[in-house]
Design a protein around this motif. Structure first.
Motif, PDB file in Angstrom:
ATOM      1  N   THR A   1      37.279  31.824  77.018  1.00 57.78           N
ATOM      2  CA  THR A   1      37.924  33.225  76.135  1.00 57.78           C
ATOM      3  C   THR A   1      36.829  34.035  75.733  1.00 57.78           C
ATOM      4  O   THR A   1      37.259  35.047  75.014  1.00 57.78           O
ATOM      5  CB  THR A   1      38.821  32.656  74.997  1.00 57.78           C
TER       6      THR A   1
ATOM      7  N   ARG B   1      46.666  33.825  80.251  1.00 58.60           N
ATOM      8  CA  ARG B   1      46.690  34.870  81.430  1.00 58.60           C
ATOM      9  C   ARG B   1      47.697  34.470  82.337  1.00 58.60           C
ATOM     10  O   ARG B   1      47.681  33.411  82.696  1.00 58.60           O
ATOM     11  CB  ARG B   1      45.222  34.752  81.991  1.00 58.60           C
TER      12      ARG B   1
ATOM     13  N   VAL C   1      44.061  30.048  78.913  1.00 57.23           N
ATOM     14  CA  VAL C   1      42.737  30.420  79.500  1.00 57.23           C
ATOM     15  C   VAL C   1      41.829  29.092  79.477  1.00 57.23           C
ATOM     16  O   VAL C   1      41.118  28.819  80.275  1.00 57.23           O
ATOM     17  CB  VAL C   1      41.960  31.686  78.823  1.00 57.23           C
TER      18      VAL C   1
END
Ligand code: HEM
Length: 374
Positions: A267, A281, A286
């Motif tokens: 991230t 996402r 993520v």
């Protein structure tokens, strides 16, 4: 002749500054090209032993030793006094007691010799009540495939230096003089690079320096003699290079939760960016929930410890000498290890094959173990 004077001769009398090695370079650890005796010694005396919160030296050997007569606390006392005498000299670039190769002592290159006691050291009647309550084998974990040859010993000495010759010389000084009263069980040699053999940047997340007093150092509340000492959890973890290499780069990054390029969390951009475990996402985290950092990340303030990972490489056996230092391993280390044992993507490529726990002695005023025998 010392390394300084030899180099000075070879370079036609160029001083330390000319060699580009000064006090500023010392803290840089592995960047230091030619360690100089004066500039590169670590203290032997003090409240804490050197070699624990010290910036990692490039080479290290953990030496596991058993006492032949565990009931003889005087023998242990004698061994600690003997090691203290040698460590006080060798770490300062001076020959050890009856040193047959004094020339090898002149370039300590941040040599440290750090001593700890396993449960067996508290067998004697005189010391039984002085064993810290956490000093016992860790609970069994489902992922463990422990081998006796890397198991718990009565004593441990961590010898570390930026110079492998200085290290080897000091290892002799630990092993040779105690041969009649002990049995050498193992030497675990490792090197520190900043990355491990999987290519991952390793050692990023650590307790803040100003938390060492409450997270690393023992406060003497349970065992007064241990104030200023700490605990060591030493795990030998084999890493399967063949199967790891079969995984693509993206898969490796997802299993860890960080990039291979610079160790940034998935991230973030930089190594020390705070990972955002809640970021998604397309509805998918993520940083995968099963990734190593998502599983290992502390769930409470106490779940923190100092990690000092050294790589070892004896193909086909390669991996990490995974060492952590914390005030109380049961409170700080075990919950994290349990969570990783329950589930961690990295488990597919890693296998713990050795495990041991030690009480690392407080730093000495006169000699190591003085408060234990007081
Ligand atoms: C983080 C590798 C075993 C605890 C990391 C990181 C890597 C890594 C690459 C990310 C960078 C960093 O913060 O250092 C490995 C490998 C292992 C291993 C290759 C085995 C061969 C363990 C074990 C524990 C552990 C056994 C504890 C029981 C942690 C913790 C973090 C971490 C607490 C920081 C997590 C965070 O808060 O972001 N490890 N590790 N690791 N690892 Fe491991």
């Amino acid at each position: 002749m010392s390394r300084v004077s030899r180099r000075t001769l070879l370079t036609g009398g160029v001083g330390l500054a000319g060699l580009g090695v000064g006090a500023a370079a010392v803290g840089a650890g592995r960047e230091m090209s030619a360690p100089q005796p004066e500039a590169s010694t670590l203290p032997f005396y003090g409240r804490h032993q050197s070699g624990i919160v010290t910036p990692m030296q490039t080479h290290a050997s953990y030496i596991g030793i058993d006492l032949l007569d565990k009931a003889d606390h005087q023998a242990l006392h004698g061994i600690l006094r003997m090691w203290s005498q040698d460590a006080a000299n060798l770490t300062q670039g001076k020959p050890g007691f009856s040193d047959t190769e004094p020339e090898l002592a002149t370039s300590p290159a941040r040599l440290s010799m750090t001593v700890g006691l396993g449960p067996g050291a508290f067998t004697s009647a005189a010391l039984a009540a002085r064993r810290p309550s956490w000093l016992a084998p860790l609970p069994a974990f489902a992922i463990d495939r422990l081998q006796e040859q890397w198991g718990q010993t009565d004593l441990v000495v961590l010898v570390a230096s930026d110079d492998p010759m200085s290290l080897a010389h000091a290892v002799r000084a630990v092993i040779a003089p105690v041969r009649r009263r002990t049995r050498l069980r193992w030497v675990q040699q490792g090197f520190h690079h900043g990355r491990n053999l999987f290519g991952q940047v390793d050692g990023t997340v650590q307790p803040a320096d100003d938390r060492h007093d409450d997270l690393v150092w023992n406060d003497g509340a349970e065992q007064k003699w241990l104030a200023g000492g700490t605990s060591l959890v030493l795990r030998r973890i084999a890493m399967n290079m063949d199967t790891w290499e079969a995984l693509d780069r993206r898969g490796r990054e997802l299993s860890t939760g960080r990039t291979l390029d610079n160790g940034a969390p998935l991230t973030g951009v930089d190594e020390h960016d705070e990972p955002v475990f809640t970021a998604t996402r397309g509805g998918v985290p993520v940083i995968p929930e099963s990734s190593h950092i998502a599983r290992a990340h502390r769930r409470s303030d106490r779940e923190q410890f100092l990690r000092r990972p050294y790589s070892y490489d004896s193909p086909p056996d390669s991996g990490l000498i995974f060492a952590t230092y914390q005030r109380d391993p049961l409170v700080q280390y075990v919950p994290v290890q349990q969570r990783l044992s329950d589930h961690d993507a990295l488990n597919e490529w890693t296998t713990p094959i050795g495990s041991a726990v030690y009480a690392m002695l407080p730093g000495p005023k006169e000699y190591l173990g003085e408060t234990l025998f007081a």
